[in-house]
Scaffold this motif. Structure first.
Motif, PDB file in Angstrom:
ATOM      1  N   GLU A   1      29.849 -27.154  -9.455  1.00 28.42           N
ATOM      2  CA  GLU A   1      28.893 -27.887 -10.299  1.00 28.42           C
ATOM      3  C   GLU A   1      29.513 -29.078 -11.018  1.00 28.42           C
ATOM      4  O   GLU A   1      28.788 -29.947 -11.497  1.00 28.42           O
ATOM      5  CB  GLU A   1      28.270 -26.947 -11.331  1.00 28.42           C
ATOM      6  CG  GLU A   1      27.314 -25.934 -10.743  1.00 28.42           C
ATOM      7  CD  GLU A   1      26.040 -26.569 -10.207  1.00 28.42           C
ATOM      8  OE1 GLU A   1      25.534 -27.542 -10.811  1.00 28.42           O
ATOM      9  OE2 GLU A   1      25.542 -26.096  -9.169  1.00 28.42           O
ATOM     10  N   THR A   2      30.850 -29.098 -11.126  1.00 32.13           N
ATOM     11  CA  THR A   2      31.509 -30.184 -11.868  1.00 32.13           C
ATOM     12  C   THR A   2      32.417 -31.045 -11.003  1.00 32.13           C
ATOM     13  O   THR A   2      32.708 -32.183 -11.370  1.00 32.13           O
ATOM     14  CB  THR A   2      32.374 -29.624 -13.015  1.00 32.13           C
ATOM     15  OG1 THR A   2      33.403 -28.798 -12.462  1.00 32.13           O
ATOM     16  CG2 THR A   2      31.538 -28.850 -14.025  1.00 32.13           C
ATOM     17  N   GLY A   3      32.903 -30.515  -9.892  1.00 39.10           N
ATOM     18  CA  GLY A   3      33.846 -31.253  -9.053  1.00 39.10           C
ATOM     19  C   GLY A   3      35.242 -31.309  -9.640  1.00 39.10           C
ATOM     20  O   GLY A   3      36.087 -32.059  -9.157  1.00 39.10           O
ATOM     21  N   LEU A   4      35.507 -30.508 -10.660  1.00 36.00           N
ATOM     22  CA  LEU A   4      36.825 -30.530 -11.291  1.00 36.00           C
ATOM     23  C   LEU A   4      37.873 -29.844 -10.427  1.00 36.00           C
ATOM     24  O   LEU A   4      37.571 -28.926  -9.664  1.00 36.00           O
ATOM     25  CB  LEU A   4      36.779 -29.839 -12.658  1.00 36.00           C
ATOM     26  CG  LEU A   4      36.012 -30.575 -13.749  1.00 36.00           C
ATOM     27  CD1 LEU A   4      35.921 -29.710 -14.998  1.00 36.00           C
ATOM     28  CD2 LEU A   4      36.689 -31.904 -14.069  1.00 36.00           C
ATOM     29  N   ARG A   5      39.102 -30.277 -10.584  1.00 34.06           N
ATOM     30  CA  ARG A   5      40.228 -29.667  -9.884  1.00 34.06           C
ATOM     31  C   ARG A   5      40.562 -28.311 -10.510  1.00 34.06           C
ATOM     32  O   ARG A   5      40.269 -28.063 -11.682  1.00 34.06           O
ATOM     33  CB  ARG A   5      41.455 -30.578  -9.960  1.00 34.06           C
ATOM     34  CG  ARG A   5      41.298 -31.861  -9.185  1.00 34.06           C
ATOM     35  CD  ARG A   5      42.522 -32.771  -9.394  1.00 34.06           C
ATOM     36  NE  ARG A   5      42.365 -34.009  -8.644  1.00 34.06           N
ATOM     37  CZ  ARG A   5      41.753 -35.086  -9.116  1.00 34.06           C
ATOM     38  NH1 ARG A   5      41.246 -35.097 -10.322  1.00 34.06           N
ATOM     39  NH2 ARG A   5      41.648 -36.170  -8.368  1.00 34.06           N
TER      40      ARG A   5
ATOM     41  N   GLN B   1      36.296 -18.031   8.114  1.00 34.44           N
ATOM     42  CA  GLN B   1      37.618 -18.082   8.721  1.00 34.44           C
ATOM     43  C   GLN B   1      38.570 -19.004   7.972  1.00 34.44           C
ATOM     44  O   GLN B   1      39.776 -18.828   8.017  1.00 34.44           O
ATOM     45  CB  GLN B   1      37.514 -18.528  10.191  1.00 34.44           C
ATOM     46  CG  GLN B   1      36.670 -17.608  11.037  1.00 34.44           C
ATOM     47  CD  GLN B   1      37.202 -16.187  11.047  1.00 34.44           C
ATOM     48  OE1 GLN B   1      38.384 -15.955  11.169  1.00 34.44           O
ATOM     49  NE2 GLN B   1      36.309 -15.225  10.893  1.00 34.44           N
ATOM     50  N   ALA B   2      38.018 -20.006   7.321  1.00 38.87           N
ATOM     51  CA  ALA B   2      38.840 -20.975   6.611  1.00 38.87           C
ATOM     52  C   ALA B   2      38.156 -21.327   5.301  1.00 38.87           C
ATOM     53  O   ALA B   2      36.966 -21.083   5.120  1.00 38.87           O
ATOM     54  CB  ALA B   2      39.025 -22.228   7.461  1.00 38.87           C
ATOM     55  N   GLY B   3      38.921 -21.898   4.432  1.00 38.54           N
ATOM     56  CA  GLY B   3      38.376 -22.362   3.163  1.00 38.54           C
ATOM     57  C   GLY B   3      39.480 -22.568   2.160  1.00 38.54           C
ATOM     58  O   GLY B   3      40.473 -21.857   2.167  1.00 38.54           O
ATOM     59  N   LYS B   4      39.297 -23.566   1.338  1.00 38.48           N
ATOM     60  CA  LYS B   4      40.258 -23.871   0.287  1.00 38.48           C
ATOM     61  C   LYS B   4      39.484 -24.123  -0.997  1.00 38.48           C
ATOM     62  O   LYS B   4      38.346 -24.604  -0.965  1.00 38.48           O
ATOM     63  CB  LYS B   4      41.070 -25.116   0.638  1.00 38.48           C
ATOM     64  CG  LYS B   4      41.933 -24.960   1.851  1.00 38.48           C
ATOM     65  CD  LYS B   4      42.702 -26.226   2.125  1.00 38.48           C
ATOM     66  CE  LYS B   4      43.545 -26.057   3.374  1.00 38.48           C
ATOM     67  NZ  LYS B   4      44.348 -27.247   3.643  1.00 38.48           N
ATOM     68  N   PHE B   5      40.127 -23.829  -2.107  1.00 42.29           N
ATOM     69  CA  PHE B   5      39.488 -24.068  -3.389  1.00 42.29           C
ATOM     70  C   PHE B   5      39.070 -25.531  -3.511  1.00 42.29           C
ATOM     71  O   PHE B   5      38.003 -25.838  -4.018  1.00 42.29           O
ATOM     72  CB  PHE B   5      40.439 -23.675  -4.534  1.00 42.29           C
ATOM     73  CG  PHE B   5      39.773 -23.717  -5.874  1.00 42.29           C
ATOM     74  CD1 PHE B   5      39.109 -22.608  -6.350  1.00 42.29           C
ATOM     75  CD2 PHE B   5      39.782 -24.873  -6.639  1.00 42.29           C
ATOM     76  CE1 PHE B   5      38.464 -22.646  -7.582  1.00 42.29           C
ATOM     77  CE2 PHE B   5      39.146 -24.918  -7.856  1.00 42.29           C
ATOM     78  CZ  PHE B   5      38.485 -23.799  -8.336  1.00 42.29           C
ATOM     79  N   HIS B   6      39.912 -26.440  -3.030  1.00 42.64           N
ATOM     80  CA  HIS B   6      39.625 -27.876  -3.143  1.00 42.64           C
ATOM     81  C   HIS B   6      38.341 -28.275  -2.407  1.00 42.64           C
ATOM     82  O   HIS B   6      37.735 -29.296  -2.718  1.00 42.64           O
ATOM     83  CB  HIS B   6      40.811 -28.694  -2.634  1.00 42.64           C
ATOM     84  CG  HIS B   6      40.765 -30.113  -3.076  1.00 42.64           C
ATOM     85  ND1 HIS B   6      41.026 -30.507  -4.372  1.00 42.64           N
ATOM     86  CD2 HIS B   6      40.476 -31.253  -2.403  1.00 42.64           C
ATOM     87  CE1 HIS B   6      40.901 -31.814  -4.473  1.00 42.64           C
ATOM     88  NE2 HIS B   6      40.572 -32.295  -3.294  1.00 42.64           N
ATOM     89  N   TRP B   7      37.908 -27.466  -1.448  1.00 37.55           N
ATOM     90  CA  TRP B   7      36.658 -27.760  -0.746  1.00 37.55           C
ATOM     91  C   TRP B   7      35.471 -27.758  -1.699  1.00 37.55           C
ATOM     92  O   TRP B   7      34.444 -28.391  -1.423  1.00 37.55           O
ATOM     93  CB  TRP B   7      36.410 -26.770   0.377  1.00 37.55           C
ATOM     94  CG  TRP B   7      37.309 -26.925   1.559  1.00 37.55           C
ATOM     95  CD1 TRP B   7      38.395 -27.758   1.695  1.00 37.55           C
ATOM     96  CD2 TRP B   7      37.217 -26.214   2.785  1.00 37.55           C
ATOM     97  NE1 TRP B   7      38.974 -27.604   2.926  1.00 37.55           N
ATOM     98  CE2 TRP B   7      38.272 -26.652   3.622  1.00 37.55           C
ATOM     99  CE3 TRP B   7      36.357 -25.237   3.264  1.00 37.55           C
ATOM    100  CZ2 TRP B   7      38.470 -26.156   4.895  1.00 37.55           C
ATOM    101  CZ3 TRP B   7      36.555 -24.743   4.533  1.00 37.55           C
ATOM    102  CH2 TRP B   7      37.600 -25.206   5.344  1.00 37.55           C
ATOM    103  N   LEU B   8      35.585 -27.070  -2.831  1.00 35.77           N
ATOM    104  CA  LEU B   8      34.493 -27.065  -3.814  1.00 35.77           C
ATOM    105  C   LEU B   8      34.333 -28.450  -4.441  1.00 35.77           C
ATOM    106  O   LEU B   8      33.233 -28.854  -4.788  1.00 35.77           O
ATOM    107  CB  LEU B   8      34.742 -26.005  -4.886  1.00 35.77           C
ATOM    108  CG  LEU B   8      34.707 -24.575  -4.363  1.00 35.77           C
ATOM    109  CD1 LEU B   8      35.293 -23.627  -5.385  1.00 35.77           C
ATOM    110  CD2 LEU B   8      33.291 -24.175  -3.977  1.00 35.77           C
ATOM    111  N   ARG B   9      35.422 -29.166  -4.563  1.00 42.37           N
ATOM    112  CA  ARG B   9      35.370 -30.546  -5.066  1.00 42.37           C
ATOM    113  C   ARG B   9      34.624 -31.422  -4.066  1.00 42.37           C
ATOM    114  O   ARG B   9      33.765 -32.234  -4.424  1.00 42.37           O
ATOM    115  CB  ARG B   9      36.799 -31.041  -5.273  1.00 42.37           C
ATOM    116  CG  ARG B   9      36.936 -32.304  -6.042  1.00 42.37           C
ATOM    117  CD  ARG B   9      38.376 -32.380  -6.579  1.00 42.37           C
ATOM    118  NE  ARG B   9      38.780 -33.728  -6.926  1.00 42.37           N
ATOM    119  CZ  ARG B   9      38.407 -34.366  -8.025  1.00 42.37           C
ATOM    120  NH1 ARG B   9      37.600 -33.793  -8.888  1.00 42.37           N
ATOM    121  NH2 ARG B   9      38.838 -35.587  -8.266  1.00 42.37           N
ATOM    122  N   LYS B  10      34.908 -31.223  -2.791  1.00 47.21           N
ATOM    123  CA  LYS B  10      34.197 -31.949  -1.736  1.00 47.21           C
ATOM    124  C   LYS B  10      32.729 -31.513  -1.672  1.00 47.21           C
ATOM    125  O   LYS B  10      31.843 -32.329  -1.441  1.00 47.21           O
ATOM    126  CB  LYS B  10      34.887 -31.723  -0.398  1.00 47.21           C
ATOM    127  CG  LYS B  10      36.276 -32.313  -0.334  1.00 47.21           C
ATOM    128  CD  LYS B  10      36.944 -31.989   0.983  1.00 47.21           C
ATOM    129  CE  LYS B  10      38.346 -32.557   1.045  1.00 47.21           C
ATOM    130  NZ  LYS B  10      38.990 -32.252   2.326  1.00 47.21           N
TER     131      LYS B  10
END
Length: 174
Positions: free
Chosen positions: A28-32, A111-120
């Motif tokens: 919801e915020t795009g924060l790191r 199968q894949a995913g990274k926390f940073h993908w939430l920023r994207k």
């Protein structure tokens, strides 16, 4: 790469407690991750719905002010009601968060995913809502337009379906 809408919702359904709340606020915020893990209640004004971060929590090093979405406010209110005496918003360490996110990804069948993908994901959602690029950059505390364009202009399965007049059925991927 980012999460598709169905993937994001599966991830949320698979996560629990503080991890789920942190994932929602990230989307919801795009924060790191660093900013989210350092977030204190003094940075969140629940009455005005404004997030005010000191520069030391951000990659840019500059203080950051941003309005919160209605969904982010609901999550923050819920967290505050469950632990109003804590100084920090998210009582979870980086290693534990990493482990919990990977556990949720597996449980969600991703199968894949990274926390940073939430920023994207945040930037993709801004684009889908018609938010101007410059506004999306400011909301996500980005300073390099090239980086934002990579996410903001990314085309996903939902875009392809929408282009031909179709929508994602719930919990389905192409």
């Amino acid at each position: 790469r980012t999460f598709s809408e169905p993937e994001y919702h599966r991830l949320l359904a698979a996560a629990g407690g503080v991890t789920r709340a942190l994932l929602e606020v990230a989307a919801e915020t795009g924060l790191r991750r660093r900013a989210l893990l350092g977030l204190e209640w003094s940075h969140v004004d629940l009455e005005t719905g404004i997030l005010s971060l000191p520069g030391e929590l951000l990659k840019s090093g500059s203080p950051f002010l941003s309005p919160l979405s209605p969904r982010a406010l609901v999550v923050f209110h819920s967290l505050h009601n469950s632990s109003p005496q804590r100084r920090e918003v998210f009582h979870i360490g980086r290693t534990t968060l990493h482990r919990e996110v990977h556990r949720a990804l597996g449980k969600a069948g991703l199968q894949a995913g990274k926390f940073h993908w939430l920023r994207k994901y945040f930037l993709t959602q801004c684009r889908l809502r018609g938010v101007p690029l410059e506004v999306a950059m400011r909301l996500s505390d980005h300073h390099d337009i090239k980086v934002v364009l990579e996410c903001y202009r990314a085309i996903d399965d939902a875009d392809l379906l929408k282009a031909v007049g179709r929508e994602f059925p719930p919990n389905e991927e192409m």
